[in-house]
Design an enzyme around this catalytic site. Structure first.
Site, PDB file in Angstrom:
ATOM      1  N   GLU A 120      18.349   2.323  50.963  1.00 35.05           N
ATOM      2  CA  GLU A 120      19.187   1.275  51.552  1.00 35.05           C
ATOM      3  C   GLU A 120      19.300   0.130  50.559  1.00 35.05           C
ATOM      4  O   GLU A 120      18.402  -0.043  49.728  1.00 35.05           O
ATOM      5  CB  GLU A 120      18.585   0.795  52.868  1.00 35.05           C
ATOM      6  N   HIS A 129       3.170  -2.662  35.842  1.00 35.74           N
ATOM      7  CA  HIS A 129       2.114  -3.076  36.777  1.00 35.74           C
ATOM      8  C   HIS A 129       0.828  -2.276  36.587  1.00 35.74           C
ATOM      9  O   HIS A 129       0.000  -2.209  37.491  1.00 35.74           O
ATOM     10  CB  HIS A 129       2.612  -2.969  38.229  1.00 35.74           C
TER      11      HIS A 129
HETATM   12  C1  BJW Z   1      13.550   4.923  48.691  1.00 37.33           C
HETATM   13  C2  BJW Z   1      12.989   6.033  49.269  1.00 37.33           C
HETATM   14  C3  BJW Z   1      13.507   7.237  48.847  1.00 37.33           C
HETATM   15  C4  BJW Z   1      11.972   4.401  50.113  1.00 37.33           C
HETATM   16  N1  BJW Z   1      14.486   7.265  47.948  1.00 37.33           N
HETATM   17  N2  BJW Z   1      14.523   4.968  47.805  1.00 37.33           N
HETATM   18  C5  BJW Z   1       9.536 -15.931  40.628  1.00 37.33           C
HETATM   19  C6  BJW Z   1       9.502 -15.600  39.278  1.00 37.33           C
HETATM   20  C7  BJW Z   1       8.368 -15.051  38.713  1.00 37.33           C
HETATM   21  C8  BJW Z   1       7.232 -14.811  39.491  1.00 37.33           C
HETATM   22  C9  BJW Z   1       7.268 -15.137  40.835  1.00 37.33           C
HETATM   23  C10 BJW Z   1       8.394 -15.694  41.398  1.00 37.33           C
HETATM   24  N3  BJW Z   1       8.129 -15.929  42.679  1.00 37.33           N
HETATM   25  C11 BJW Z   1       6.872 -15.503  42.941  1.00 37.33           C
HETATM   26  C12 BJW Z   1       6.312 -15.020  41.827  1.00 37.33           C
HETATM   27  C13 BJW Z   1       4.926 -14.459  41.738  1.00 37.33           C
HETATM   28  C14 BJW Z   1       4.734 -13.031  42.158  1.00 37.33           C
HETATM   29  C15 BJW Z   1       5.806 -12.527  43.127  1.00 37.33           C
HETATM   30  O1  BJW Z   1       6.766 -11.865  42.751  1.00 37.33           O
HETATM   31  N4  BJW Z   1       5.616 -12.774  44.413  1.00 37.33           N
HETATM   32  C16 BJW Z   1       6.563 -12.284  45.426  1.00 37.33           C
HETATM   33  C17 BJW Z   1       5.805 -12.066  46.720  1.00 37.33           C
HETATM   34  C18 BJW Z   1       7.693 -13.281  45.539  1.00 37.33           C
HETATM   35  N5  BJW Z   1       4.698 -12.192  40.990  1.00 37.33           N
HETATM   36  C19 BJW Z   1       3.576 -12.057  40.279  1.00 37.33           C
HETATM   37  O2  BJW Z   1       2.547 -12.634  40.580  1.00 37.33           O
HETATM   38  C20 BJW Z   1       3.640 -11.175  39.053  1.00 37.33           C
HETATM   39  N6  BJW Z   1       3.135 -11.883  37.918  1.00 37.33           N
HETATM   40  C21 BJW Z   1       3.749 -12.967  37.424  1.00 37.33           C
HETATM   41  O3  BJW Z   1       4.754 -13.394  37.946  1.00 37.33           O
HETATM   42  O4  BJW Z   1       3.173 -13.491  36.291  1.00 37.33           O
HETATM   43  C22 BJW Z   1       3.686 -14.728  35.761  1.00 37.33           C
HETATM   44  C23 BJW Z   1       5.071 -14.628  35.181  1.00 37.33           C
HETATM   45  C24 BJW Z   1       5.932 -15.683  35.372  1.00 37.33           C
HETATM   46  C25 BJW Z   1       7.222 -15.637  34.857  1.00 37.33           C
HETATM   47  C26 BJW Z   1       7.642 -14.537  34.136  1.00 37.33           C
HETATM   48  C27 BJW Z   1       6.783 -13.503  33.924  1.00 37.33           C
HETATM   49  C28 BJW Z   1       5.494 -13.544  34.473  1.00 37.33           C
HETATM   50  C29 BJW Z   1       2.751  -9.950  39.226  1.00 37.33           C
HETATM   51  C30 BJW Z   1       3.260  -9.021  40.279  1.00 37.33           C
HETATM   52  C31 BJW Z   1       2.310  -7.878  40.453  1.00 37.33           C
HETATM   53  C32 BJW Z   1       2.727  -6.943  41.582  1.00 37.33           C
HETATM   54  N7  BJW Z   1       1.711  -6.001  41.825  1.00 37.33           N
HETATM   55  C33 BJW Z   1       1.905  -4.946  42.824  1.00 37.33           C
HETATM   56  C34 BJW Z   1       0.571  -4.218  42.985  1.00 37.33           C
HETATM   57  C35 BJW Z   1       0.316  -3.352  41.743  1.00 37.33           C
HETATM   58  C36 BJW Z   1      -0.838  -2.435  41.932  1.00 37.33           C
HETATM   59  C37 BJW Z   1      -0.614  -1.495  43.094  1.00 37.33           C
HETATM   60  O5  BJW Z   1       0.269  -0.634  43.051  1.00 37.33           O
HETATM   61  O6  BJW Z   1      -1.374  -1.628  44.057  1.00 37.33           O
HETATM   62  O7  BJW Z   1       2.916  -4.033  42.399  1.00 37.33           O
HETATM   63  S1  BJW Z   1       2.541  -5.563  44.353  1.00 37.33           S
HETATM   64  C38 BJW Z   1       3.537  -4.146  44.727  1.00 37.33           C
HETATM   65  O8  BJW Z   1       4.942  -4.513  44.767  1.00 37.33           O
HETATM   66  C39 BJW Z   1       3.369  -3.209  43.518  1.00 37.33           C
HETATM   67  C40 BJW Z   1       4.778  -2.746  43.305  1.00 37.33           C
HETATM   68  O9  BJW Z   1       4.914  -2.272  41.974  1.00 37.33           O
HETATM   69  C41 BJW Z   1       5.603  -3.946  43.622  1.00 37.33           C
HETATM   70  C42 BJW Z   1       7.041  -3.656  43.943  1.00 37.33           C
HETATM   71  O10 BJW Z   1       7.158  -2.874  45.079  1.00 37.33           O
HETATM   72  P1  BJW Z   1       8.337  -1.784  45.148  1.00 37.33           P
HETATM   73  O11 BJW Z   1       8.081  -0.727  44.153  1.00 37.33           O
HETATM   74  O12 BJW Z   1       9.639  -2.449  45.099  1.00 37.33           O
HETATM   75  O13 BJW Z   1       8.051  -1.111  46.578  1.00 37.33           O
HETATM   76  P2  BJW Z   1       8.590  -1.539  48.036  1.00 37.33           P
HETATM   77  O14 BJW Z   1       7.744  -0.847  49.028  1.00 37.33           O
HETATM   78  O15 BJW Z   1       8.711  -2.990  48.134  1.00 37.33           O
HETATM   79  O16 BJW Z   1      10.066  -0.959  48.123  1.00 37.33           O
HETATM   80  C43 BJW Z   1      10.303   0.439  48.214  1.00 37.33           C
HETATM   81  C44 BJW Z   1      11.797   0.663  48.078  1.00 37.33           C
HETATM   82  O17 BJW Z   1      12.018   2.057  48.003  1.00 37.33           O
HETATM   83  C45 BJW Z   1      12.630   0.132  49.252  1.00 37.33           C
HETATM   84  O18 BJW Z   1      13.746  -0.574  48.716  1.00 37.33           O
HETATM   85  C46 BJW Z   1      13.097   1.403  49.971  1.00 37.33           C
HETATM   86  O19 BJW Z   1      14.418   1.270  50.521  1.00 37.33           O
HETATM   87  C47 BJW Z   1      13.108   2.404  48.853  1.00 37.33           C
HETATM   88  N8  BJW Z   1      12.856   3.767  49.255  1.00 37.33           N
HETATM   89  N9  BJW Z   1      12.000   5.592  50.186  1.00 37.33           N
HETATM   90  C48 BJW Z   1      14.970   6.068  47.483  1.00 37.33           C
HETATM   91  N10 BJW Z   1      13.020   8.394  49.376  1.00 37.33           N
END
Ligand code: BJW
Length: 232
Positions: free
Chosen positions: A199, A105
Protein backbone atom coordinates in the site's frame (compact mmCIF):
# COMPACT_ATOMS: atom_id res chain seq x y z
CA UNK A 1 21.34 4.18 -16.36
CA UNK A 2 21.99 4.08 -12.61
CA UNK A 3 19.43 2.57 -10.24
CA UNK A 4 19.33 2.72 -6.43
CA UNK A 5 16.86 0.44 -4.66
CA UNK A 6 15.91 1.06 -1.01
CA UNK A 7 14.33 -1.97 0.67
CA UNK A 8 12.48 -2.38 3.94
CA UNK A 9 10.82 -5.11 5.95
CA UNK A 10 8.04 -5.59 3.37
CA UNK A 11 10.39 -7.31 0.93
CA UNK A 12 11.09 -10.05 3.49
CA UNK A 13 7.47 -10.40 4.69
CA UNK A 14 6.68 -13.22 2.26
CA UNK A 15 9.80 -15.03 3.45
CA UNK A 16 8.05 -15.26 6.81
CA UNK A 17 9.85 -12.41 8.61
CA UNK A 18 7.45 -10.02 10.25
CA UNK A 19 7.44 -6.29 9.45
CA UNK A 20 7.66 -3.63 12.13
CA UNK A 21 4.61 -1.46 11.83
CA UNK A 22 1.93 -3.65 10.25
CA UNK A 23 -0.80 -5.25 12.28
CA UNK A 24 0.63 -8.34 13.96
CA UNK A 25 4.08 -6.82 13.48
CA UNK A 26 7.20 -7.53 15.39
CA UNK A 27 6.96 -4.74 17.90
CA UNK A 28 3.47 -5.65 19.10
CA UNK A 29 4.07 -6.72 22.63
CA UNK A 30 7.48 -5.05 22.58
CA UNK A 31 7.86 -1.38 23.28
CA UNK A 32 10.12 0.11 20.58
CA UNK A 33 12.07 2.00 23.22
CA UNK A 34 12.70 -1.27 25.04
CA UNK A 35 14.25 -3.22 22.14
CA UNK A 36 15.55 -0.68 19.62
CA UNK A 37 17.32 2.04 21.60
CA UNK A 38 20.68 2.11 23.44
CA UNK A 39 18.77 3.16 26.57
CA UNK A 40 16.53 0.08 26.34
CA UNK A 41 19.65 -2.09 26.10
CA UNK A 42 21.16 -0.43 29.18
CA UNK A 43 17.91 -0.98 31.11
CA UNK A 44 17.36 -4.65 30.23
CA UNK A 45 20.15 -6.22 28.16
CA UNK A 46 18.76 -9.76 28.56
CA UNK A 47 15.43 -8.75 26.98
CA UNK A 48 17.18 -7.12 24.01
CA UNK A 49 19.73 -9.92 23.49
CA UNK A 50 16.96 -12.54 23.62
CA UNK A 51 14.87 -10.49 21.14
CA UNK A 52 17.73 -10.38 18.61
CA UNK A 53 18.78 -13.99 19.23
CA UNK A 54 15.20 -15.03 18.35
CA UNK A 55 15.24 -12.91 15.19
CA UNK A 56 18.67 -14.21 14.12
CA UNK A 57 17.32 -17.77 14.37
CA UNK A 58 14.13 -16.85 12.45
CA UNK A 59 16.15 -15.21 9.66
CA UNK A 60 18.46 -18.22 9.39
CA UNK A 61 15.53 -20.52 8.60
CA UNK A 62 13.88 -18.10 6.14
CA UNK A 63 14.55 -18.25 2.41
CA UNK A 64 14.83 -15.41 -0.13
CA UNK A 65 11.63 -14.90 -2.12
CA UNK A 66 11.10 -13.94 -5.80
CA UNK A 67 11.51 -10.23 -4.97
CA UNK A 68 15.03 -10.71 -3.52
CA UNK A 69 15.94 -12.93 -6.47
CA UNK A 70 14.63 -10.43 -9.04
CA UNK A 71 16.86 -7.67 -7.61
CA UNK A 72 19.88 -9.97 -7.78
CA UNK A 73 18.98 -10.65 -11.42
CA UNK A 74 18.84 -6.93 -12.15
CA UNK A 75 22.23 -6.42 -10.49
CA UNK A 76 23.73 -9.08 -12.77
CA UNK A 77 22.39 -7.11 -15.74
CA UNK A 78 23.46 -3.62 -14.59
CA UNK A 79 26.63 -4.34 -12.60
CA UNK A 80 28.16 -1.27 -10.95
CA UNK A 81 25.24 0.90 -12.02
CA UNK A 82 23.04 -0.85 -9.48
CA UNK A 83 22.97 -0.61 -5.67
CA UNK A 84 20.60 -2.10 -3.09
CA UNK A 85 20.40 -0.14 0.16
CA UNK A 86 18.57 -2.23 2.69
CA UNK A 87 17.20 -1.23 6.08
CA UNK A 88 16.76 -4.93 6.82
CA UNK A 89 19.08 -6.76 9.16
CA UNK A 90 18.38 -10.19 7.62
CA UNK A 91 20.69 -11.63 4.95
CA UNK A 92 18.09 -12.57 2.34
CA UNK A 93 19.44 -10.17 -0.31
CA UNK A 94 22.93 -11.69 -0.18
CA UNK A 95 21.55 -15.23 -0.10
CA UNK A 96 19.56 -14.37 -3.25
CA UNK A 97 22.82 -13.30 -4.93
CA UNK A 98 23.03 -9.52 -4.35
CA UNK A 99 26.60 -8.26 -3.97
CA UNK A 100 26.36 -4.49 -4.38
CA UNK A 101 24.48 -4.07 -1.13
CA UNK A 102 24.57 -1.73 1.86
CA UNK A 103 23.05 -2.73 5.22
CA UNK A 104 22.40 0.73 6.61
CA UNK A 105 20.78 -0.57 9.83
CA UNK A 106 23.37 -3.30 10.42
CA UNK A 107 23.17 -7.08 10.28
CA UNK A 108 21.87 -9.83 12.55
CA UNK A 109 24.87 -11.92 11.51
CA UNK A 110 27.39 -9.52 13.02
CA UNK A 111 28.14 -8.57 16.59
CA UNK A 112 29.51 -5.23 17.77
CA UNK A 113 31.96 -5.12 20.65
CA UNK A 114 31.20 -2.26 23.05
CA UNK A 115 34.78 -2.41 24.35
CA UNK A 116 36.91 -2.42 21.18
CA UNK A 117 34.35 -1.64 18.40
CA UNK A 118 35.21 -4.87 16.49
CA UNK A 119 32.38 -6.07 14.23
CA UNK A 120 32.91 -9.84 13.91
CA UNK A 121 30.66 -12.03 11.81
CA UNK A 122 28.35 -13.74 14.31
CA UNK A 123 25.79 -16.54 13.95
CA UNK A 124 25.31 -17.74 17.53
CA UNK A 125 23.29 -16.45 20.49
CA UNK A 126 24.60 -13.42 22.38
CA UNK A 127 22.48 -13.89 25.52
CA UNK A 128 25.13 -16.04 27.23
CA UNK A 129 27.71 -13.21 26.85
CA UNK A 130 30.35 -14.85 24.63
CA UNK A 131 33.82 -13.25 24.55
CA UNK A 132 34.74 -10.83 21.78
CA UNK A 133 37.13 -12.66 19.41
CA UNK A 134 39.19 -9.46 19.08
CA UNK A 135 39.67 -8.30 22.70
CA UNK A 136 38.28 -11.11 24.88
CA UNK A 137 35.80 -8.89 26.74
CA UNK A 138 32.23 -10.15 27.22
CA UNK A 139 30.82 -6.95 25.77
CA UNK A 140 29.17 -8.02 22.51
CA UNK A 141 25.83 -6.59 21.37
CA UNK A 142 23.97 -7.09 18.09
CA UNK A 143 25.49 -5.00 15.27
CA UNK A 144 22.20 -3.28 14.49
CA UNK A 145 21.45 0.45 14.39
CA UNK A 146 19.06 1.58 17.08
CA UNK A 147 17.17 4.88 17.29
CA UNK A 148 19.57 7.71 18.05
CA UNK A 149 22.55 5.85 16.54
CA UNK A 150 24.24 6.67 13.24
CA UNK A 151 23.30 4.35 10.34
CA UNK A 152 26.12 2.73 8.36
CA UNK A 153 27.42 3.83 4.96
CA UNK A 154 25.69 7.20 4.78
CA UNK A 155 28.39 8.80 2.60
CA UNK A 156 28.33 6.04 0.00
CA UNK A 157 24.54 5.87 0.07
CA UNK A 158 24.14 9.65 -0.21
CA UNK A 159 26.49 9.77 -3.22
CA UNK A 160 24.57 6.95 -4.93
CA UNK A 161 21.18 8.56 -4.26
CA UNK A 162 22.12 11.97 -5.66
CA UNK A 163 23.65 10.46 -8.81
CA UNK A 164 21.05 7.82 -9.70
CA UNK A 165 18.60 8.05 -12.61
CA UNK A 166 15.96 5.87 -10.96
CA UNK A 167 15.28 5.58 -7.22
CA UNK A 168 13.07 2.69 -6.16
CA UNK A 169 11.59 2.16 -2.72
CA UNK A 170 10.35 -1.36 -1.93
CA UNK A 171 8.38 -2.49 1.13
CA UNK A 172 9.22 0.33 3.50
CA UNK A 173 6.79 2.54 5.40
CA UNK A 174 8.94 5.66 5.09
CA UNK A 175 8.64 6.23 8.82
CA UNK A 176 12.32 6.10 9.78
CA UNK A 177 14.99 8.66 8.86
CA UNK A 178 17.43 9.19 7.23
CA UNK A 179 16.21 6.40 4.87
CA UNK A 180 12.78 8.03 4.59
CA UNK A 181 14.40 11.21 3.24
CA UNK A 182 16.11 9.55 0.28
CA UNK A 183 13.14 9.78 -2.08
CA UNK A 184 13.02 13.57 -1.70
CA UNK A 185 16.79 13.78 -2.14
CA UNK A 186 16.76 11.61 -5.28
CA UNK A 187 13.87 13.62 -6.73
CA UNK A 188 15.65 16.91 -6.00
CA UNK A 189 18.63 15.64 -8.03
CA UNK A 190 16.43 14.70 -10.96
CA UNK A 191 15.86 10.95 -10.49
CA UNK A 192 12.63 9.24 -11.46
CA UNK A 193 11.12 7.82 -8.26
CA UNK A 194 9.22 4.55 -8.03
CA UNK A 195 7.45 2.87 -5.12
CA UNK A 196 6.67 -0.85 -4.96
CA UNK A 197 4.60 -1.58 -1.86
CA UNK A 198 1.53 -3.41 -0.64
CA UNK A 199 0.00 0.00 0.00
CA UNK A 200 1.25 3.56 -0.59
CA UNK A 201 3.67 4.69 2.11
CA UNK A 202 4.01 7.91 4.01
CA UNK A 203 6.66 9.43 1.74
CA UNK A 204 7.89 13.02 2.11
CA UNK A 205 7.23 13.67 -1.61
CA UNK A 206 4.92 11.81 -4.01
CA UNK A 207 6.59 9.08 -6.10
CA UNK A 208 6.49 9.47 -9.89
CA UNK A 209 5.28 5.89 -10.23
CA UNK A 210 3.55 3.58 -7.75
CA UNK A 211 3.14 -0.17 -8.13
CA UNK A 212 0.84 -1.66 -5.48
CA UNK A 213 0.93 -5.33 -4.57
CA UNK A 214 2.92 -8.09 -2.97
CA UNK A 215 6.66 -7.66 -3.41
CA UNK A 216 6.97 -11.23 -4.71
CA UNK A 217 4.68 -10.24 -7.59
CA UNK A 218 5.43 -6.59 -8.38
CA UNK A 219 9.22 -6.61 -7.98
CA UNK A 220 9.86 -9.35 -10.61
CA UNK A 221 7.39 -7.57 -12.92
CA UNK A 222 9.17 -4.25 -12.49
CA UNK A 223 12.59 -5.85 -12.95
CA UNK A 224 11.47 -7.60 -16.14
CA UNK A 225 11.12 -4.18 -17.76
CA UNK A 226 14.89 -3.81 -17.70
CA UNK A 227 15.98 -7.33 -18.56
CA UNK A 228 15.74 -8.68 -22.06
CA UNK A 229 16.71 -12.28 -21.31
CA UNK A 230 18.28 -13.88 -18.25
CA UNK A 231 17.17 -17.40 -17.46
CA UNK A 232 19.22 -17.85 -14.27
C1 BJW B 1 4.87 -5.10 1.89
C2 BJW B 1 4.55 -6.42 2.10
C3 BJW B 1 4.67 -7.23 1.00
C4 BJW B 1 4.27 -5.47 3.96
N1 BJW B 1 5.06 -6.73 -0.17
N2 BJW B 1 5.25 -4.62 0.72
C5 BJW B 1 14.56 13.41 10.81
C6 BJW B 1 15.78 13.30 10.15
C7 BJW B 1 16.76 12.44 10.62
C8 BJW B 1 16.53 11.66 11.75
C9 BJW B 1 15.31 11.76 12.39
C10 BJW B 1 14.34 12.62 11.94
N3 BJW B 1 13.30 12.53 12.77
C11 BJW B 1 13.59 11.61 13.71
C12 BJW B 1 14.82 11.12 13.52
C13 BJW B 1 15.47 10.07 14.37
C14 BJW B 1 15.13 8.64 14.08
C15 BJW B 1 13.78 8.46 13.38
O1 BJW B 1 13.69 8.30 12.17
N4 BJW B 1 12.70 8.41 14.16
C16 BJW B 1 11.37 8.19 13.58
C17 BJW B 1 10.51 7.49 14.62
C18 BJW B 1 10.82 9.52 13.13
N5 BJW B 1 16.17 8.05 13.29
C19 BJW B 1 17.29 7.59 13.86
O2 BJW B 1 17.47 7.65 15.06
C20 BJW B 1 18.34 7.01 12.94
N6 BJW B 1 19.60 7.62 13.20
C21 BJW B 1 19.82 8.92 12.97
O3 BJW B 1 18.94 9.63 12.54
O4 BJW B 1 21.11 9.34 13.21
C22 BJW B 1 21.41 10.75 13.11
C23 BJW B 1 21.34 11.30 11.71
C24 BJW B 1 20.84 12.56 11.53
C25 BJW B 1 20.75 13.11 10.26
C26 BJW B 1 21.19 12.40 9.16
C27 BJW B 1 21.71 11.15 9.34
C28 BJW B 1 21.77 10.59 10.62
C29 BJW B 1 18.52 5.52 13.22
C30 BJW B 1 17.32 4.72 12.83
C31 BJW B 1 17.53 3.28 13.18
C32 BJW B 1 16.30 2.42 12.89
N7 BJW B 1 16.48 1.13 13.42
C33 BJW B 1 15.46 0.10 13.21
C34 BJW B 1 15.86 -1.11 14.05
C35 BJW B 1 17.06 -1.81 13.39
C36 BJW B 1 17.35 -3.12 14.01
C37 BJW B 1 16.18 -4.06 13.89
O5 BJW B 1 15.81 -4.49 12.79
O6 BJW B 1 15.64 -4.40 14.95
O7 BJW B 1 15.38 -0.26 11.83
S1 BJW B 1 13.83 0.67 13.56
C38 BJW B 1 13.02 -0.27 12.30
O8 BJW B 1 12.40 0.62 11.33
C39 BJW B 1 14.15 -1.00 11.56
C40 BJW B 1 13.73 -0.82 10.13
O9 BJW B 1 14.86 -0.99 9.29
C41 BJW B 1 13.13 0.54 10.10
C42 BJW B 1 12.22 0.80 8.93
O10 BJW B 1 11.12 -0.03 8.96
P1 BJW B 1 10.52 -0.56 7.56
O11 BJW B 1 11.49 -1.46 6.93
O12 BJW B 1 10.03 0.57 6.77
O13 BJW B 1 9.32 -1.50 8.08
P2 BJW B 1 7.79 -1.13 8.41
O14 BJW B 1 7.23 -2.24 9.19
O15 BJW B 1 7.70 0.22 8.96
O16 BJW B 1 7.06 -1.08 6.99
C43 BJW B 1 6.83 -2.26 6.24
C44 BJW B 1 6.31 -1.85 4.88
O17 BJW B 1 6.24 -3.01 4.08
C45 BJW B 1 4.91 -1.22 4.90
O18 BJW B 1 4.94 -0.05 4.08
C46 BJW B 1 4.02 -2.29 4.26
O19 BJW B 1 2.96 -1.73 3.47
C47 BJW B 1 4.99 -3.02 3.38
N8 BJW B 1 4.69 -4.42 3.17
N9 BJW B 1 4.15 -6.55 3.46
C48 BJW B 1 5.32 -5.38 -0.23
N10 BJW B 1 4.36 -8.55 1.11
Amino acid sequence: MRIVVLTGAGISAESGLRTFRDSGGLWEGHDVDAVATPEGFERDPDLVLRFYDDRRRAAATADPNPAHRALARLERALGDDFLVVTQNVDDLHERAGSVRLMHMHGELNRALCRACAARPEWHADLLDRPACPACGERTLRPDVVWFGEMPYGLDVIGDAVVSCDIFVSIGTSGAVYPAAGYVALAAAYGARTVELNLEPSDADVPFDEVWSGLASVVVPRWVDRFIVRDTR
